[in-house]
Design a protein around this motif. Structure first.
Motif, short mmCIF file in Angstrom:
data_model
loop_
_atom_site.label_atom_id
_atom_site.label_comp_id
_atom_site.label_asym_id
_atom_site.label_seq_id
_atom_site.Cartn_x
_atom_site.Cartn_y
_atom_site.Cartn_z
N THR A 163 83.08 82.01 39.72
CA THR A 163 83.50 82.68 38.48
C THR A 163 84.35 81.69 37.72
O THR A 163 85.57 81.78 37.67
CB THR A 163 84.28 83.98 38.78
OG1 THR A 163 83.50 84.83 39.62
CG2 THR A 163 84.57 84.75 37.47
N ASN A 176 77.75 82.80 32.48
CA ASN A 176 76.77 83.29 33.44
C ASN A 176 75.36 82.81 33.10
O ASN A 176 74.57 82.47 33.99
CB ASN A 176 76.80 84.82 33.49
CG ASN A 176 78.01 85.36 34.22
OD1 ASN A 176 78.61 84.67 35.05
ND2 ASN A 176 78.37 86.60 33.93
N PHE A 203 78.65 87.14 38.13
CA PHE A 203 77.34 86.52 38.01
C PHE A 203 76.30 87.30 38.81
O PHE A 203 75.17 87.52 38.35
CB PHE A 203 77.38 85.06 38.49
CG PHE A 203 76.04 84.40 38.46
CD1 PHE A 203 75.48 83.98 37.27
CD2 PHE A 203 75.29 84.24 39.63
CE1 PHE A 203 74.21 83.39 37.22
CE2 PHE A 203 74.04 83.66 39.61
CZ PHE A 203 73.49 83.24 38.40
#
Length: 303
Positions: A163, A176, A203
């Motif tokens: 992330t 993403n 994601f």
């Protein structure tokens, strides 16, 4: 080896452990290996399981023969390039995963990476630089690194820092999408690769088709919260929301691996193991440096 994951040290007061969660009995060793040969990508033991036994080794030589004999399904072997270890694991039916940092650049790889984008900030704990993953040069580096992992025998990648920071002017959706583009390129070259994402919950929810597993650290010890040991849902701030995301991902049929950093022979470890398995998730109880023979799902510690 260069630092390879955010350091998470689980510190837990010994009070109230007895009421925190139930105990657990140890798992038994998995059966003999039988999977893909060293010459093929193919299917490996555990590939179709919702709870493949997973472990890892980060510092020093991987005890590959012992990993195979222990009965692990998937195993993380550290930085790409350990051909001998990967060959041993593949021959024994264990899928080897290389470690690649998706969102940070370490100093000793800076020249090789060829990254020409901005550094968003510095991770002072490890001396790494957080990068803009939407930058084309970074995406090219990740693809190159994953290809090198495959060429040296890995059949999976564990992506750390999954992330990453959102650069100025971009959104989480942009980040993403950039990660998804990298996964597409890697799979176009090596369709038999599998991907585990460390902390990549957002994601995984946006692009589950690229996610073979999600890893988290300390979810069930929840050491920063009171009254949340083995009950992360009791913490409304961090562990509870993360637990909710983990359950969403689990409900999609994606394995969730929880690394916990306790002595595998301790009462806390037994409690954690039982609780994690009862939730349908996969435990690995080891040291915070991933350099001991930890307790995996159906793999007793000390293997």
């Amino acid at each position: 080896m260069t630092a390879r994951r955010p350091l998470l040290i689980a510190i837990l007061p010994l009070v109230s452990l007895a009421i925190a969660c139930g105990g657990a009995s140890g798992g038994s060793s998995a059966g003999s290996a039988g999977g893909a040969s060293a010459e093929s990508g193919g299917q490996f033991r555990g590939d179709s399981s919702a709870m493949p036994s997973f472990g890892g080794w980060a510092w020093g030589s991987v005890p590959a023969d012992a990993v195979v004999k222990a009965g692990f399904d998937w195993f993380e072997t550290g930085y790409p390039g350990d051909t001998a270890t990967n060959d041993t694991l593949r021959a024994g039916g264990v899928r080897p995963f290389a470690y690649i940092n998706l969102g940070e650049l370490v100093s000793d790889l800076q020249g090789e990476a060829g990254y020409n984008g901005p550094f968003l900030r510095t991770n002072s704990d490890w001396g790494t630089y957080l990068v803009d993953v939407t930058n084309q040069s970074w995406q090219d580096w990740l693809v190159h690194r994953a290809d090198y992992a495959y060429q040296t025998g890995s059949r999976g990648v564990k992506w750390d820092v999954a992330t990453p920071d959102v650069p100025q002017g971009k959104t989480r959706d942009d980040v993403n999408a950039a990660i998804a583009a990298v996964m597409q390129r890697v799979l176009a070259m090596h369709p038999d690769m599998k991907f585990i994402f460390n902390q990549g919950f957002e994601f995984a929810l946006a692009y589950p088709q690229y996610v073979s597993g999600i890893e988290t650290e300390g979810l069930f010890s929840a050491s920063s919260a009171q009254n949340a040991f083995c009950q992360p849902w009791n913490d409304p701030y961090y562990w509870g929301p993360q637990y909710d995301q983990a359950k969403q991902i689990h409900q999609k049929g994606i394995p969730v691996f929880d690394a916990e950093y306790f002595d595998p022979g301790s009462d806390q470890a037994r409690q954690l193991y039982g609780t994690i398995v009862a939730q349908g998730m996969v435990p690995y109880i080891t040291s915070d440096h991933w350099n001991i023979r930890g307790w995996g799902y159906n793999v007793p510690a000390g293997w």
